[in-house]
Scaffold this active site. Structure first.
Site, PDB file in Angstrom:
ATOM      1  N   LYS A   1       4.222   8.821   8.978  1.00 53.93           N
ATOM      2  CA  LYS A   1       3.890   8.231  10.285  1.00 53.93           C
ATOM      3  C   LYS A   1       4.838   8.673  11.406  1.00 53.93           C
ATOM      4  O   LYS A   1       4.660   9.756  11.937  1.00 53.93           O
ATOM      5  CB  LYS A   1       3.777   6.713  10.145  1.00 53.93           C
ATOM      6  CG  LYS A   1       2.671   6.352   9.131  1.00 53.93           C
ATOM      7  CD  LYS A   1       2.126   4.958   9.190  1.00 53.93           C
ATOM      8  CE  LYS A   1       0.848   4.861   8.379  1.00 53.93           C
ATOM      9  NZ  LYS A   1       0.944   4.184   7.110  1.00 53.93           N
TER      10      LYS A   1
ATOM     11  N   ASP B   1       9.266   2.727  -0.118  1.00 55.42           N
ATOM     12  CA  ASP B   1       8.243   3.419   0.647  1.00 55.42           C
ATOM     13  C   ASP B   1       8.391   2.969   2.101  1.00 55.42           C
ATOM     14  O   ASP B   1       7.986   1.873   2.473  1.00 55.42           O
ATOM     15  CB  ASP B   1       6.857   3.089   0.089  1.00 55.42           C
ATOM     16  CG  ASP B   1       5.745   3.799   0.854  1.00 55.42           C
ATOM     17  OD1 ASP B   1       6.054   4.489   1.850  1.00 55.42           O
ATOM     18  OD2 ASP B   1       4.575   3.664   0.448  1.00 55.42           O
TER      19      ASP B   1
ATOM     20  N   TYR C   1       0.854  -1.186   0.000  1.00 57.52           N
ATOM     21  CA  TYR C   1       0.000   0.000   0.000  1.00 57.52           C
ATOM     22  C   TYR C   1       0.888   1.233   0.000  1.00 57.52           C
ATOM     23  O   TYR C   1       1.882   1.288   0.730  1.00 57.52           O
ATOM     24  CB  TYR C   1      -0.893   0.017   1.249  1.00 57.52           C
ATOM     25  CG  TYR C   1      -1.752   1.260   1.385  1.00 57.52           C
ATOM     26  CD1 TYR C   1      -2.809   1.487   0.508  1.00 57.52           C
ATOM     27  CD2 TYR C   1      -1.492   2.204   2.377  1.00 57.52           C
ATOM     28  CE1 TYR C   1      -3.603   2.621   0.630  1.00 57.52           C
ATOM     29  CE2 TYR C   1      -2.290   3.345   2.497  1.00 57.52           C
ATOM     30  CZ  TYR C   1      -3.341   3.548   1.626  1.00 57.52           C
ATOM     31  OH  TYR C   1      -4.125   4.677   1.746  1.00 57.52           O
TER      32      TYR C   1
HETATM   33  C1  LIG Z   1       0.325   4.746   5.740  1.00 57.81           C
HETATM   34  C2  LIG Z   1       1.102   4.533   4.481  1.00 57.81           C
HETATM   35  C3  LIG Z   1       1.031   5.415   3.391  1.00 57.81           C
HETATM   36  C4  LIG Z   1       0.068   6.552   3.363  1.00 57.81           C
HETATM   37  O1  LIG Z   1       0.336   7.505   4.336  1.00 57.81           O
HETATM   38  P1  LIG Z   1      -0.850   8.513   4.793  1.00 57.81           P
HETATM   39  O2  LIG Z   1      -0.185   9.396   5.789  1.00 57.81           O
HETATM   40  O3  LIG Z   1      -1.929   7.643   5.345  1.00 57.81           O
HETATM   41  O4  LIG Z   1      -1.284   9.235   3.581  1.00 57.81           O
HETATM   42  C5  LIG Z   1       1.857   5.190   2.313  1.00 57.81           C
HETATM   43  N1  LIG Z   1       2.720   4.154   2.298  1.00 57.81           N
HETATM   44  C6  LIG Z   1       2.801   3.282   3.298  1.00 57.81           C
HETATM   45  C7  LIG Z   1       3.793   2.174   3.238  1.00 57.81           C
HETATM   46  C8  LIG Z   1       1.995   3.433   4.431  1.00 57.81           C
HETATM   47  O5  LIG Z   1       2.066   2.536   5.412  1.00 57.81           O
END
Ligand SMILES: *Cc1c(COP(=O)(O)O)cnc(C)c1O
Length: 457
Positions: free
Chosen positions: A292, A264, A169
């Site tokens: 995060k 990511d 994701y």
């Molecule tokens: C949570 C997450 C996102 C999205 O971040 P948001 O702050 O919710 O927009 C993108 N990539 C990964 C791997 C994530 O865990």
């Protein structure tokens, strides 16, 4: 100390007495009332879909406050929290250092739309302690960071296609709300209404941990692939640990084809260690995204790369990216306070040891009882899977039907004062605020809940 706790400390989880029954449901009257109201205002009553408790029992709990490893809901129920706001709260809720810094900085105003020294301070903390980025840009969410990183890769390479993986994701931007089509190497199909087919056509979706699929994709789309994006350790669809050799192969393939490798690390960054999954595997991605943890519970995202690549971002270069609240002083303050704690000597070692002991103890219990449960874990991330497979490395290794058991466990856990994210596809997080005593209590509750789940199988 309770006899049962003593036994757990000694590692004899098999001797824990079998639990005799499920607990009555906690009161959710106030939460239910708030939820009814919220449904008038928000689609599904929430501002982010996974909060809606769609795949678990009951109405969502409305949280009133958090402190350390605990949260309290509107009905006054107390929980040991393993969701941690979905990852950001590595120090636990309402950490005094973060709260104090935010309160101090807030006295000077909330936002200026002009540079502040706080941005330099957080950037310096990151760049000085991270081998993977020379220059960075702050955003306000992980989604924004990833979306911008993709645009940067396209701008830098002059190519349009990107490769992503089924089971990763990357936020909710158009190019990334794409799932696998049929066949090994195909253009993606949109996974959300409202994403133009033409966008999905630029995204190729592959299964994880599959060397052949990668080779085939790069043969088929030679010189067209701007970037491959992968979660440092995929942790949004279970915890899908990839083989070291596979990731090395991926990195080399990207190099050979002059495609950029994007890690990511919105979950794994500052979580596995200060330098995230890239350091964990000893790899060197071309662009890294964070979110995060970096914001200490406030909205911050970030992407970074070498100075050469980042020179393509405006106003230096032609790739446009901006944000009214980017680098917001209050958010920077929270990030500075949190990352400063993380840099203290021994922080990760202590946290990761504690989480490892916790996960291993859960596994020993399940094994001793012959329950079909595997507790996958890395650093302070864990995932309780209802499976007997020793490895789960791809999205399609997960049996959807196993989520029924998660649903039962989730209900039992809430009734025993344990809060996990309301989906069996989500991982849990241990924070520095989880003390040994609370982890022992949580284990006991999980043991009892598993007893209930498997007695009703
Ligand atoms: C949570 C997450 C996102 C999205 O971040 P948001 O702050 O919710 O927009 C993108 N990539 C990964 C791997 C994530 O865990």
């Amino acid at each position: 100390m309770l006899e049962s706790l003593k036994k757990m400390f000694s590692g004899n989880e098999g001797e824990v007495p079998v639990n005799t029954g499920s607990k009555p449901d906690i009161s959710r009257e106030k939460s239910a009332e708030l939820y009814e109201k919220a449904k008038n205002y928000f689609p599904g009553g929430v501002n982010s879909p996974v909060r809606a408790f769609k795949s678990v029992h009951g109405t969502p709990l409305f949280i009133q406050k958090g402190d350390g490893c605990f949260v309290w809901d509107a009905d006054g129920n107390q929980f040991i929290d393993f969701c941690g706001s979905w990852g950001p709260l590595i120090l636990g809720h309402n950490h005094p250092k973060v709260r104090e810094k935010v309160t101090e900085v807030m006295q000077n105003g909330m936002s200026f739309g002009a540079p502040t020294a706080l941005e330099n301070e957080l950037a310096e903390l990151i760049i000085k302690n991270n081998r993977f980025v020379e220059k960075i840009r702050f955003t306000s969410s992980g989604t924004e960071a990833v979306m911008s990183a993709i645009r940067l890769a396209r701008g830098f390479t002059g190519r349009d296609k990107i490769i992503k993986f089924d089971g990763c994701y990357h936020g909710h931007s158009d190019s990334l709300l794409v799932k696998a089509g049929s066949g090994l190497v195909t253009f993606g199909e949109t996974s959300s209404a409202g994403v133009p087919k033409a966008f999905a056509q630029e995204t190729i979706v592959l299964p994880l941990n599959d060397v052949e699929a990668l080779k085939q994709a790069f043969e088929q789309f030679k010189d067209e692939v701007a970037a491959v994006i992968i979660e440092g350790i995929p942790a949004n669809n279970g915890l899908l640990m990839q083989d070291q050799a596979y990731l090395e192969f991926l990195q080399n393939l990207c190099k050979a084809h002059k495609s950029l490798l994007i890690f990511d690390e919105v979950i794994t960054g500052f979580r596995l260690g200060f330098e995230g999954a890239a350091a964990h595997y000893g790899l060197k991605p071309d662009i890294v995204t964070y979110g995060k943890i970096i914001g200490g519970g406030l909205p911050v995202g970030m992407y970074g790369a070498s100075a050469e690549i980042m020179a393509h971002i405006s106003p230096d270069g032609g790739v446009y990216q901006a944000g009214t609240l980017s680098g917001n002083p209050i958010a920077m303050a929270a990030g500075i306070a949190q990352l400063t704690e993380l840099l203290k000597s021994g922080f990760y070692k202590e946290l990761n040891n504690k989480a490892t002991e916790f996960a291993e103890s859960l596994q020993r219990f399940a094994t001793a009882r012959n329950y079909k449960v595997k507790v996958f874990h890395v650093g302070s991330i864990f995932w309780i899977a209802f499976t007997d497979k020793d490895k789960i490395q791809r999205a399609d290794d997960i049996e959807h039907s196993s989520m029924e058991k998660f649903k039962m466990m989730h209900r039992e856990l809430l009734n025993r004062g344990i809060y996990l994210g309301p989906s069996g596809y989500e991982v849990g997080f241990v924070s520095a605020a989880h003390t040994k005593i609370e982890l022992e209590k949580a284990k006991r509750a999980i043991f009892d809940s598993l007893d209930v789940v498997f007695r009703n199988k």
